[in-house]
Structure formats: C-alpha cells, structure tokens
Design a protein around this motif. Structure first.
Motif, PDB file in Angstrom:
ATOM      1  N   GLN A   1       0.840  -1.193   0.000  1.00  0.00           N
ATOM      2  CA  GLN A   1       0.000   0.000   0.000  1.00  0.00           C
ATOM      3  C   GLN A   1       0.882   1.252   0.000  1.00  0.00           C
ATOM      4  O   GLN A   1       1.816   1.372   0.789  1.00  0.00           O
ATOM      5  CB  GLN A   1      -0.914   0.020   1.229  1.00  0.00           C
ATOM      6  N   GLY A   2       0.593   2.159  -0.909  1.00  0.00           N
ATOM      7  CA  GLY A   2       1.363   3.401  -1.026  1.00  0.00           C
ATOM      8  C   GLY A   2       2.509   3.334  -2.007  1.00  0.00           C
ATOM      9  O   GLY A   2       3.102   4.367  -2.333  1.00  0.00           O
ATOM     10  N   ASP A   3       2.842   2.133  -2.499  1.00  0.00           N
ATOM     11  CA  ASP A   3       3.891   2.029  -3.526  1.00  0.00           C
ATOM     12  C   ASP A   3       3.454   2.745  -4.795  1.00  0.00           C
ATOM     13  O   ASP A   3       2.281   2.684  -5.197  1.00  0.00           O
ATOM     14  CB  ASP A   3       4.156   0.558  -3.881  1.00  0.00           C
ATOM     15  N   ARG A   4       4.404   3.398  -5.429  1.00  0.00           N
ATOM     16  CA  ARG A   4       4.164   3.974  -6.762  1.00  0.00           C
ATOM     17  C   ARG A   4       5.214   3.361  -7.686  1.00  0.00           C
ATOM     18  O   ARG A   4       6.356   3.819  -7.762  1.00  0.00           O
ATOM     19  CB  ARG A   4       4.244   5.499  -6.715  1.00  0.00           C
ATOM     20  N   ILE A   5       4.809   2.317  -8.394  1.00  0.00           N
ATOM     21  CA  ILE A   5       5.732   1.501  -9.172  1.00  0.00           C
ATOM     22  C   ILE A   5       5.716   1.939 -10.628  1.00  0.00           C
ATOM     23  O   ILE A   5       4.654   2.021 -11.254  1.00  0.00           O
ATOM     24  CB  ILE A   5       5.353   0.011  -9.067  1.00  0.00           C
ATOM     25  N   VAL A   6       6.901   2.235 -11.167  1.00  0.00           N
ATOM     26  CA  VAL A   6       7.059   2.564 -12.587  1.00  0.00           C
ATOM     27  C   VAL A   6       7.660   1.347 -13.281  1.00  0.00           C
ATOM     28  O   VAL A   6       8.691   0.813 -12.855  1.00  0.00           O
ATOM     29  CB  VAL A   6       7.972   3.789 -12.778  1.00  0.00           C
ATOM     30  N   LEU A   7       6.999   0.906 -14.350  1.00  0.00           N
ATOM     31  CA  LEU A   7       7.453  -0.239 -15.119  1.00  0.00           C
ATOM     32  C   LEU A   7       8.274   0.257 -16.306  1.00  0.00           C
ATOM     33  O   LEU A   7       7.779   1.029 -17.147  1.00  0.00           O
ATOM     34  CB  LEU A   7       6.247  -1.050 -15.602  1.00  0.00           C
ATOM     35  N   LEU A   8       9.549  -0.160 -16.370  1.00  0.00           N
ATOM     36  CA  LEU A   8      10.470   0.266 -17.413  1.00  0.00           C
ATOM     37  C   LEU A   8      10.780  -0.902 -18.340  1.00  0.00           C
ATOM     38  O   LEU A   8      10.735  -2.061 -17.929  1.00  0.00           O
ATOM     39  CB  LEU A   8      11.782   0.771 -16.795  1.00  0.00           C
ATOM     40  N   GLY A   9      11.130  -0.599 -19.581  1.00  0.00           N
ATOM     41  CA  GLY A   9      11.511  -1.643 -20.526  1.00  0.00           C
ATOM     42  C   GLY A   9      11.384  -1.136 -21.949  1.00  0.00           C
ATOM     43  O   GLY A   9      10.576  -0.258 -22.246  1.00  0.00           O
ATOM     44  N   ARG A  10      12.188  -1.687 -22.812  1.00  0.00           N
ATOM     45  CA  ARG A  10      12.105  -1.315 -24.225  1.00  0.00           C
ATOM     46  C   ARG A  10      10.823  -1.863 -24.837  1.00  0.00           C
ATOM     47  O   ARG A  10      10.206  -2.787 -24.290  1.00  0.00           O
ATOM     48  CB  ARG A  10      13.321  -1.859 -24.993  1.00  0.00           C
ATOM     49  N   ASN A  11      10.434  -1.304 -25.979  1.00  0.00           N
ATOM     50  CA  ASN A  11       9.243  -1.790 -26.669  1.00  0.00           C
ATOM     51  C   ASN A  11       9.405  -3.274 -27.000  1.00  0.00           C
ATOM     52  O   ASN A  11      10.474  -3.703 -27.445  1.00  0.00           O
ATOM     53  CB  ASN A  11       9.009  -0.997 -27.949  1.00  0.00           C
ATOM     54  N   GLY A  12       8.335  -4.032 -26.780  1.00  0.00           N
ATOM     55  CA  GLY A  12       8.358  -5.443 -27.112  1.00  0.00           C
ATOM     56  C   GLY A  12       8.815  -6.351 -25.995  1.00  0.00           C
ATOM     57  O   GLY A  12       8.762  -7.578 -26.135  1.00  0.00           O
ATOM     58  N   THR A  13       9.263  -5.774 -24.873  1.00  0.00           N
ATOM     59  CA  THR A  13       9.738  -6.617 -23.768  1.00  0.00           C
ATOM     60  C   THR A  13       8.598  -7.151 -22.920  1.00  0.00           C
ATOM     61  O   THR A  13       8.787  -8.126 -22.184  1.00  0.00           O
ATOM     62  CB  THR A  13      10.725  -5.849 -22.869  1.00  0.00           C
ATOM     63  N   GLY A  14       7.431  -6.511 -22.969  1.00  0.00           N
ATOM     64  CA  GLY A  14       6.285  -7.061 -22.254  1.00  0.00           C
ATOM     65  C   GLY A  14       5.579  -6.119 -21.304  1.00  0.00           C
ATOM     66  O   GLY A  14       4.754  -6.562 -20.498  1.00  0.00           O
ATOM     67  N   LYS A  15       5.855  -4.823 -21.384  1.00  0.00           N
ATOM     68  CA  LYS A  15       5.177  -3.873 -20.482  1.00  0.00           C
ATOM     69  C   LYS A  15       3.663  -3.921 -20.683  1.00  0.00           C
ATOM     70  O   LYS A  15       2.895  -3.989 -19.727  1.00  0.00           O
ATOM     71  CB  LYS A  15       5.691  -2.436 -20.724  1.00  0.00           C
ATOM     72  N   SER A  16       3.244  -3.895 -21.948  1.00  0.00           N
ATOM     73  CA  SER A  16       1.803  -3.894 -22.229  1.00  0.00           C
ATOM     74  C   SER A  16       1.153  -5.187 -21.766  1.00  0.00           C
ATOM     75  O   SER A  16       0.020  -5.179 -21.262  1.00  0.00           O
ATOM     76  CB  SER A  16       1.557  -3.691 -23.729  1.00  0.00           C
ATOM     77  N   GLN A  17       1.860  -6.303 -21.904  1.00  0.00           N
ATOM     78  CA  GLN A  17       1.288  -7.581 -21.489  1.00  0.00           C
ATOM     79  C   GLN A  17       1.224  -7.691 -19.963  1.00  0.00           C
ATOM     80  O   GLN A  17       0.306  -8.308 -19.415  1.00  0.00           O
ATOM     81  CB  GLN A  17       2.094  -8.741 -22.093  1.00  0.00           C
ATOM     82  N   PHE A  18       2.203  -7.089 -19.274  1.00  0.00           N
ATOM     83  CA  PHE A  18       2.134  -7.020 -17.807  1.00  0.00           C
ATOM     84  C   PHE A  18       0.894  -6.238 -17.384  1.00  0.00           C
ATOM     85  O   PHE A  18       0.143  -6.663 -16.501  1.00  0.00           O
ATOM     86  CB  PHE A  18       3.400  -6.352 -17.271  1.00  0.00           C
ATOM     87  N   MET A  19       0.667  -5.099 -18.031  1.00  0.00           N
ATOM     88  CA  MET A  19      -0.497  -4.282 -17.687  1.00  0.00           C
ATOM     89  C   MET A  19      -1.796  -5.011 -18.036  1.00  0.00           C
ATOM     90  O   MET A  19      -2.786  -4.926 -17.308  1.00  0.00           O
ATOM     91  CB  MET A  19      -0.418  -2.938 -18.413  1.00  0.00           C
TER      92      MET A  19
ATOM     93  N   ALA B   1       8.710  12.208 -11.135  1.00  0.00           N
ATOM     94  CA  ALA B   1       7.937  12.840 -10.063  1.00  0.00           C
ATOM     95  C   ALA B   1       7.109  11.826  -9.284  1.00  0.00           C
ATOM     96  O   ALA B   1       6.884  11.991  -8.086  1.00  0.00           O
ATOM     97  CB  ALA B   1       7.020  13.921 -10.648  1.00  0.00           C
ATOM     98  N   ILE B   2       6.655  10.758  -9.951  1.00  0.00           N
ATOM     99  CA  ILE B   2       5.728   9.815  -9.348  1.00  0.00           C
ATOM    100  C   ILE B   2       6.439   8.651  -8.662  1.00  0.00           C
ATOM    101  O   ILE B   2       6.086   8.241  -7.558  1.00  0.00           O
ATOM    102  CB  ILE B   2       4.762   9.255 -10.422  1.00  0.00           C
ATOM    103  N   GLY B   3       7.444   8.083  -9.308  1.00  0.00           N
ATOM    104  CA  GLY B   3       7.955   6.782  -8.923  1.00  0.00           C
ATOM    105  C   GLY B   3       8.617   6.719  -7.557  1.00  0.00           C
ATOM    106  O   GLY B   3       9.395   7.594  -7.187  1.00  0.00           O
ATOM    107  N   THR B   4       8.285   5.651  -6.800  1.00  0.00           N
ATOM    108  CA  THR B   4       9.029   5.323  -5.582  1.00  0.00           C
ATOM    109  C   THR B   4       9.731   3.973  -5.724  1.00  0.00           C
ATOM    110  O   THR B   4      10.675   3.683  -5.006  1.00  0.00           O
ATOM    111  CB  THR B   4       8.098   5.264  -4.354  1.00  0.00           C
TER     112      THR B   4
END
Length: 503
Positions: free
Chosen positions: A321-339, A475-478
């Motif tokens: 609770q309270g985490d602000r997680i930023v998901l990083l990665g190049r295109n095609g690595t799976g960010k959209s599929q994680f979401m 600004a967002i990520g912790t």
C-alpha cells in the motif's frame, strides 16, 4: 536568414485564446510553445505555417521561406496511403521526378523499417505514423520547422532520437515546438512562449527555467494586486466614513472629499490586472484508503503474449500500500502484457500465483481511452455510471472544464484533451485506492499532468505506471521495475535505463 514574425497577433474562437502577441523567431531560435489544451497552440502554429488566418494582427514570413509543418495526426484521407506515398506527396511533380531519392533518404534518416514503408498508414502504430509526419515535413528541405506535439505516441528511444536529430539536422533553423512533454522541451528548446489570453510571456530560457521565472513573476503580480486592492478598499472605507459625517454635519466639503476618495479607489481597481491562472478544469483525484499492507502479490506468474508465447516470469513481487511503481523496458519486452495481466486480474480473471487484497478498489486510465464510450454525452455518461444526481454532476463537469453547452454534446465531439479530463473525472468518482496508469499523460496538458502528479503523491494511492514521460515518472515513482533479458527485476532508479534509451 529565415524568419517568422508576429505583430499584435491574437485569435478568438468564442473565447479570447490569445492577444497582443509580438514575436520574432529567427535562425537558431528553438521556441517551446506552452499553453493548456484548447488555448490556441495549434491555431497559432497553423497561422505561422500559412494554413489558416488569425482574427487579429499580422503574421509575416521571410520571402520564399519554406516551412515544414508537423501536425498532431495523419489526415484521415491519407490513412490509406503508405509512408512512401505519403512522404512523396509533399513534393511537387517536377521535384519528385528528378529527386525521388529524397524520399528514401528521409525514410533512412527517421529509421522507418523497410517492411513498414509499404503498409497503409492506418495499419501502423501511432508512433510510426508520427515518424511519417516528421519525414513528410523534412523531405521538402524546409527553412523553418513547426511541430505540434511531436512526441505523442513515441517511446523513449524515439523521443531521444528526435532530440538528437533536432540538435544536428535542424540546428540552425527557426524551430517552434508545441508540446506538453516537459523533459523534451528542456532538451530541445532555448526559448519559451507562454501563450495567454492577454499578456504573453516570452523568455529566453528552456521550459523548466522559464517556468521557475514565470512563477516568480506571477507571484509578484499577485502580491501587487492584493496590495492595490487593499488600498482601494481602505479608500472606499474612508470615503464611506466621510460621507456619513458630511450627511450628519451638512458639510458639502466632506461630500466632495468622499467622492474624490471613491474616484481614486475606482481608478486603482480599474488598473489592477487580473493575475493569470490556467483555468483548464483540473480534476483532483483521491484515495479511498485501505488497511491492507499488501495490495497485490505475485509468485511465479508467467507474462505471455495474447497467443500464449511466454515473455518473462514474475518470480516474486509484492505491491505494498502506497507504492508507486514505474514499469520500465524497451518496446516489445512485455510492459503492455504485464499491464494486460493486471487489468484482467482486476476484472476477476486472476491467474495462479497472483493474489489481490479484497480491499483493493481499482481505477484504470489508458492512453487510448478506449473504455470511454463515444455516443453518450458527458452528462449522460456520468449520470448513468455514478449515483451523484443531476445538480452535482453538472457542477462536477463545470469544475472539470465543461460548461453547460458542452455537457450535452456526444463525447466523440470532444478533443482528446477534453476526453482525458472526462476520464479523470470518472476515475475520481470511482473512488479507487489503486491506480493502474498506462501512458496517462498522452492527452493531458502540463497543468493536468502536474495536478495528477500532486494528487497521486499527496493522496498516497498505490500506483502501477507505464509512461514515456520522463518528468512524470521521475515525479511519481518510488519503486522501479525493469524488464530486461526476459526477466523482471527491481532497480534503484530510472536514470540508467533512460540514459541507455537516449544512447
């Protein structure tokens, strides 16, 4: 030397968008054009490019000046063309006949893959459509470059490439960039024009430095305004006292003196200028709260493509609770599929190895705003989705920047910026304690981005975020998760990844 100048330029579209604009943009000037959505940026760029007229003032271009204009979107009529056809269409027949090689050169310059060059633009992603727009503007070998939201739909790698390209290919040209991407403006401009309804502010600084100076100017103006109004109020108080004494004593002299004090107060009030504020209809988000310590937990959860090809495995991850997680990665690595995995879990399709807190109340905002219906009006949509009542819903929409005459029009008639504000308002009314944000700043102006940043930080809502906006993620990520080498790992911060992408 190429030059574009404006004299007493202004424009009205119902409301006054801007006025009294006097500006000269010459060689080596890289101007960031900053204003909230709907306040005239595109109108001004089109007028500078000679594609439309302003309602006030003059736009003058150097004789023979060739302007490359990059609009926000590919025209609908051109979506059936391939990038090769689209770019070639910017050249006249004689030039195309003798110098058709130009098209191939700009395709290479903007790294448009061969397999995409012969597909219809309508079948390509927004990012590749954006590269085709840049190539079309550049193939004409312009003397000046005007760009409207050039980073929209671009990933971090392409944004870095565009910054570098502007630094060498367009180095000496007059360049004007309308953008809400603060990091891009800082990297690509050396001047900033804040477009306002009345007095315009033009500073020889990139965005962040110009914004800091502007805030000081606005604060000083606000303080002076308060002093002036206080003085006027004191004069009126004195005038009222003298009037009462004059009436009781029958003194004409005191009555005259009272009138003089009121006249002085009126003159002060007349010259006091309204301090500029961005009235964009900002929507404040909240956090309905939860007592659970862990909101989401993963253990050996595979992340796959829609056709079940495995991309990587989430070995062990707790979202507190309270985490602000930023998901990083190049295109095609799976960010959209994680979401997609998380979105489906929030909708009830929870995979093995994943646990959700029963207290979790989700709110989702994606770049396409695809869940927002287009046929109902904003008023009908909110009334049917939320139990807020007619009067409160009308007031909420008005506060979000939708005057009564716009509340009854179909959502499809709204600009993307207005749709984003409506989506934020719906998100607020859903009262979530967990935000899943996929490119949430794509259609938000800078005040909207800053409001969203402030709300998420101050309200302490748990957040998972994917974004190409460097200022926003910083600004967002912790916490920062990086997808690399078919693995998901936690890293200390985003800077190494951002540097790798820029390189």
């Amino acid at each position: 030397m190429g030059m574009i100048s404006l004299r007493n330029a202004g424009h009205r579209a119902g409301d006054l968008l801007f006025s009294n604009l006097n500006l000269v943009v010459g060689e080596g000037d890289r101007v960031g054009l900053v204003a909230p959505n709907g306040r005239g940026k595109t109108t001004l760029l089109r007028a500078m490019a000679g594609l439309s007229e302003l309602s006030e003032g003059e736009v003058t271009r150097s004789r023979g000046l060739a302007i490359g204009y990059v609009p926000q979107d590919v025209p609908e009529a051109a979506l059936g063309q391939t990038p090769m056809q689209f770019v070639a269409g910017a050249l006249d027949a004689a030039t195309l006949d003798s110098e058709s090689w130009r098209v191939d050169v700009v395709m290479e310059e903007f790294s448009i893959p061969e397999e995409f060059r012969h597909k219809p633009l309508g079948q390509l992603s927004g990012g590749w459509q954006r590269m085709a727009l840049l190539a079309q503007a550049w193939v004409t070998q312009p003397d000046a470059l005007l760009m409207d939201e050039p980073t929209n739909h671009l990933d971090l790698g392409r944004i870095g490439m565009l910054e570098q390209w502007l630094g060498y290919a367009a180095k000496n040209l007059p360049v004007i960039i309308a953008s809400h991407d603060r990091a891009f403006l800082d990297a690509s401009t050396n001047r900033t024009l804040f477009l306002r309804p009345s007095e315009q502010v033009y500073l020889p600084l990139p965005y962040s430095a110009a914004r800091a100076e502007l805030d000081q100017v606005d604060a000083a103006a606000e303080a002076q305004r308060e002093r002036d109004l206080k003085q006027a109020a004191q004069l009126r108080k004195q005038a009222a006292k003298l009037t009462n004494i004059g009436i009781n004593s029958g003194s004409d002299l005191l009555t005259v003196k009272s009138r003089q004090l009121r006249d002085r107060a009126e003159k002060i009030e007349t010259r006091v200028q309204e301090v500029h504020r961005d009235r964009t209809g900002l929507v404040k988000l909240g956090n309905s709260g939860a007592e659970a310590r862990v909101m989401l937990a993963f253990e050996n959860v595979p992340v796959t493509t829609p056709d079940d090809r495995q991309l990587f495995t989430i070995e062990k991850l707790h979202v507190f609770q309270g985490d602000r997680i930023v998901l990083l990665g190049r295109n095609g690595t799976g960010k959209s599929q994680f979401m997609r995995l998380v979105t489906e879990a929030l909708d009830g399709k929870v995979p093995a190895g994943m646990r959700l807190s029963p207290q979790l109340a989700p709110g989702y905002l994606d770049q396409a705003l695809g869940w927002l219906p287009l046929d109902p009006s904003p008023l009908d949509y909110l009334l049917h989705r939320f139990d807020e009542g007619d009067r409160r819903t009308i007031a909420l929409l008005a506060g979000a920047g939708f005057p009564p005459d716009r509340q009854g029009k179909p959502i499809r008639m709204l600009s993307l910026g207005q749709r984003a504000r409506l989506a934020l308002l719906a998100l607020r009314l859903a009262r979530p304690n967990f935000y899943l944000l996929d490119e949430p700043t794509n259609h938000l102006d800078i005040p909207g981005q800053e409001q969203l940043e402030t709300d998420i930080r101050e309200q302490g809502a748990t957040t998972i975020l994917v974004t190409h906006d460097r200022a926003f993620l910083r600004a967002i990520g912790t916490r920062f998760l990086l997808i690399e080498g078919r693995r998901l790992k936690e890293v200390d911060g985003p800077e190494q990844f951002l540097a790798d992408m820029a390189g």
